[in-house]
Scaffold this motif. Structure first.
Motif, PDB file in Angstrom:
ATOM      1  N   ILE A  18      -1.733   5.601  -5.708  1.00  7.01           N
ATOM      2  CA  ILE A  18      -2.713   5.555  -4.610  1.00  7.01           C
ATOM      3  C   ILE A  18      -3.003   4.135  -4.131  1.00  7.01           C
ATOM      4  O   ILE A  18      -3.935   3.932  -3.350  1.00  7.01           O
ATOM      5  N   MET A  19      -2.224   3.171  -4.569  1.00  6.92           N
ATOM      6  CA  MET A  19      -2.450   1.791  -4.146  1.00  6.92           C
ATOM      7  C   MET A  19      -2.377   1.653  -2.630  1.00  6.92           C
ATOM      8  O   MET A  19      -3.253   1.063  -1.990  1.00  6.92           O
ATOM      9  N   GLU A  20      -1.324   2.203  -2.051  1.00  2.00           N
ATOM     10  CA  GLU A  20      -1.109   2.045  -0.620  1.00  2.00           C
ATOM     11  C   GLU A  20      -1.682   3.200   0.185  1.00  2.00           C
ATOM     12  O   GLU A  20      -2.387   2.988   1.177  1.00  2.00           O
ATOM     13  N   ARG A  21      -1.381   4.427  -0.239  1.00  2.00           N
ATOM     14  CA  ARG A  21      -1.749   5.597   0.556  1.00  2.00           C
ATOM     15  C   ARG A  21      -3.222   5.951   0.502  1.00  2.00           C
ATOM     16  O   ARG A  21      -3.699   6.734   1.312  1.00  2.00           O
ATOM     17  N   VAL A  22      -3.974   5.381  -0.416  1.00  2.00           N
ATOM     18  CA  VAL A  22      -5.416   5.632  -0.478  1.00  2.00           C
ATOM     19  C   VAL A  22      -6.202   4.351  -0.233  1.00  2.00           C
ATOM     20  O   VAL A  22      -6.930   4.228   0.751  1.00  2.00           O
ATOM     21  N   TRP A  23      -6.041   3.357  -1.110  1.00  2.00           N
ATOM     22  CA  TRP A  23      -6.873   2.164  -1.002  1.00  2.00           C
ATOM     23  C   TRP A  23      -6.496   1.268   0.176  1.00  2.00           C
ATOM     24  O   TRP A  23      -7.369   0.829   0.935  1.00  2.00           O
ATOM     25  N   ALA A  24      -5.224   0.978   0.334  1.00  3.00           N
ATOM     26  CA  ALA A  24      -4.809   0.138   1.466  1.00  3.00           C
ATOM     27  C   ALA A  24      -5.149   0.824   2.789  1.00  3.00           C
ATOM     28  O   ALA A  24      -5.636   0.190   3.724  1.00  3.00           O
ATOM     29  N   ASP A  25      -4.899   2.128   2.858  1.00  2.00           N
ATOM     30  CA  ASP A  25      -5.229   2.876   4.075  1.00  2.00           C
ATOM     31  C   ASP A  25      -6.728   2.860   4.345  1.00  2.00           C
ATOM     32  O   ASP A  25      -7.168   2.731   5.491  1.00  2.00           O
TER      33      ASP A  25
END
Length: 238
Positions: A18-25
């Motif tokens: 979830i690094m990119e698809r949750v937090w970065a988003d």
């Protein structure tokens, strides 16, 4: 929630998925370009390079925190983990799925205490702070408030008891009646938000996640590609 006054940077520790698809988003959508982020992932060199860039948020996975740390003689930080711990401008650490640190005896937990456990502000986020037993709270409390000075053995004796299984020298630990209440007290100060207060999602949601291939999968893909090239050069139809 409390946070440092003035200008500061934040570290987000979360599962790799979830690094990119949750937090970065979420940073992109909520701050609309007013805040920047760097994803600290990949090789040790790539992580150090991303960390050297100026950003408001740095996002790293749980085990990525310890890249470079070693136990040759004792547990020591080095490389990426040492640089991350030494960043005094990162004054806030936010840990998602914090139950990954519920066991205070693991190397992962010991590294976390050195890297971000000493940060001025530390927020642990978890929907399941005690998923298996009251003692799961100990590792989280050890990060935040040093478990109020209690040892694991002392806290276990306060929240659980063991029963002999079949007269053998093996024990099964069972939670005391007020064990979970004591676990809740150990984790104070804390904020609890009922899912009914925040959940307004539709019955079905779709997420796109990038999942890297394993070493074995990469090998099979390379073998498949080689075989197909040979087949095509031989004039055969795939």
């Amino acid at each position: 929630l409390q946070h440092p006054p003035g200008s500061f940077r934040a570290l987000i520790v979360c599962p790799l998925s979830i690094m990119e698809r949750v937090w970065a988003d979420a940073i992109f959508k909520n701050f609309l370009g007013r805040r920047t982020f760097e994803i600290l992932h990949g090789s040790a060199t790539a992580r150090r390079s991303a960390l050297s860039k100026e950003a408001d948020f740095y996002i790293v996975n749980h085990d990525g925190v310890g890249v470079g740390a070693h136990t040759r003689k004792r547990l020591d930080l080095d490389g990426f983990s040492k640089e991350l711990a030494g960043r005094g401008d990162i004054r806030l650490a936010i840990v998602d799925e914090a139950s990954a640190y519920k066991d205070a005896s693991t190397k992962r937990h010991r590294i976390a205490r050195l890297v971000f456990g000493r940060k001025e502000y530390l927020w642990l986020m978890s929907g399941t702070p005690v998923p298996n037993a009251p003692t799961d709270a100990y590792g989280l409390a050890k990060l935040v408030n040093n478990a109020w000075g209690k040892s694991f053995g002392t806290f276990r004796a306060e929240t659980m008891y063991n029963v002999t299984m079949g007269g053998r020298a093996s024990f099964k630990w069972v939670a005391l009646k007020d064990g979970y209440d004591k676990a809740q007290k150990l984790l104070q100060p804390a904020i609890r938000i009922d899912i009914k207060e925040v959940w307004d999602a539709p019955p079905l949601t779709t997420q796109v996640r990038e999942v890297p291939l394993t070493v074995d999968q990469k090998k099979h893909m390379a073998d498949l590609k080689r075989d197909l090239v040979i087949t095509m050069k031989g004039g055969k139809i795939i």
